[in-house]
Design a protein around this motif. Sequence first.
Motif, short mmCIF file in Angstrom:
data_model
loop_
_atom_site.label_atom_id
_atom_site.label_comp_id
_atom_site.label_asym_id
_atom_site.label_seq_id
_atom_site.Cartn_x
_atom_site.Cartn_y
_atom_site.Cartn_z
N LEU A 37 -5.13 5.62 4.63
CA LEU A 37 -4.95 4.62 5.68
C LEU A 37 -6.24 3.87 5.94
O LEU A 37 -6.25 2.66 6.17
N GLU A 38 -7.34 4.59 5.91
CA GLU A 38 -8.64 3.98 6.18
C GLU A 38 -8.98 2.91 5.13
O GLU A 38 -9.44 1.81 5.47
N LYS A 39 -8.74 3.22 3.88
CA LYS A 39 -9.05 2.27 2.81
C LYS A 39 -8.09 1.08 2.87
O LYS A 39 -8.51 -0.08 2.67
N PHE A 73 0.86 -1.19 0.00
CA PHE A 73 0.00 0.00 0.00
C PHE A 73 0.90 1.24 0.00
O PHE A 73 1.80 1.36 0.84
N ILE A 74 0.66 2.16 -0.91
CA ILE A 74 1.49 3.35 -1.01
C ILE A 74 0.82 4.53 -0.31
O ILE A 74 -0.27 4.97 -0.70
N PHE A 75 1.49 5.03 0.72
CA PHE A 75 0.97 6.18 1.48
C PHE A 75 1.74 7.46 1.17
O PHE A 75 1.46 8.51 1.74
N ALA A 76 2.70 7.37 0.27
CA ALA A 76 3.49 8.53 -0.14
C ALA A 76 2.92 9.12 -1.42
O ALA A 76 1.98 8.57 -2.01
N ILE A 88 2.55 -4.57 3.43
CA ILE A 88 3.69 -3.66 3.46
C ILE A 88 3.24 -2.26 3.08
O ILE A 88 2.59 -2.06 2.05
N GLY A 89 3.56 -1.29 3.93
CA GLY A 89 3.19 0.10 3.67
C GLY A 89 4.39 0.88 3.17
O GLY A 89 5.48 0.77 3.73
N VAL A 90 4.20 1.67 2.13
CA VAL A 90 5.27 2.44 1.51
C VAL A 90 5.19 3.91 1.93
O VAL A 90 4.14 4.55 1.77
N PHE A 91 6.30 4.42 2.45
CA PHE A 91 6.34 5.79 2.98
C PHE A 91 7.60 6.52 2.51
O PHE A 91 8.60 5.90 2.17
N GLU A 96 4.10 8.68 12.90
CA GLU A 96 3.21 8.38 11.77
C GLU A 96 3.33 6.91 11.35
O GLU A 96 2.33 6.26 11.05
N LEU A 97 4.55 6.42 11.34
CA LEU A 97 4.78 5.03 10.94
C LEU A 97 4.15 4.06 11.94
O LEU A 97 3.49 3.09 11.55
N GLN A 98 4.36 4.32 13.21
CA GLN A 98 3.81 3.44 14.24
C GLN A 98 2.28 3.45 14.20
O GLN A 98 1.64 2.40 14.38
N SER A 99 1.71 4.61 13.95
CA SER A 99 0.25 4.72 13.87
C SER A 99 -0.29 3.95 12.67
O SER A 99 -1.31 3.26 12.76
N ALA A 100 0.41 4.07 11.53
CA ALA A 100 -0.03 3.38 10.32
C ALA A 100 0.06 1.87 10.47
O ALA A 100 -0.83 1.14 10.02
N VAL A 101 1.12 1.39 11.10
CA VAL A 101 1.29 -0.05 11.33
C VAL A 101 0.11 -0.59 12.13
O VAL A 101 -0.46 -1.63 11.80
N LYS A 102 -0.27 0.15 13.16
CA LYS A 102 -1.36 -0.29 14.02
C LYS A 102 -2.71 -0.23 13.30
O LYS A 102 -3.52 -1.16 13.38
#
Length: 212
Positions: free
Chosen positions: A39-41, A28-31, A56-59, A66-72
């Motif tokens: 993040l919601e989707k 998932f690309i968040f950048a 795997i989230g791409v930042f 922000e990273l810790q929040s996204a992981v959760k």
Amino acid sequence: MTKVKVCGIQHLEAAQWAVDAGADAVGFIFADSRRRITLEKAAAISDSLPESILRIGVFVNASKKELQSAVKMANLDYVQLHGDESPAFCRGLNIPYIKAVSIKEKNDLDKLPEFGEEMILVDSGKGPYRGGNGTSFDWDYLRDYHSNNRRLILAGGLKKENIREAIKKVRPYMVDVSSGVESGGIKDKEKIVEFIKEVREINSDSESGELQ
């Protein structure tokens, strides 16, 4: 056995195509990207996937918070970092990470040991974005590269037509595909299926000694 990650997932349907075809991971690309997702989707898609699939989230240059929040929130297994994150920043995250390194010249490989022996992603340095530009670099740079047990992920311009050459030269732990399984900028079910089928056949040839 080379694993497959399908990156740039924006819709549950595409994620399911990847899972059904045998992908090992989705990204998932968040950048900043035309494939960016909220993040919601991403969380909704993540919740619908089997536990066996790596998320795997791409930042790019996100803060530790922000990273810790996204992981959760999105139940991510790894954060993939495409920015100017330092080795010290990565080690201090206390969450699993994949550092992406742009390869323009062979000596760019000298940066890889700085990020420890976890997974690291090598991508082309060409294009407007930090990654996902659909361009490749000279895979011969990695033909004699010794990873010291590091799990190397190869990205950049991969598609069914060139994946055999890429795997033969690089022998990566995982390949990361995005634009190579799209039509008109949208994930294409047939291309996802064909790409993953090709990687599985390459793996079979490697096990039998036919991939030289």
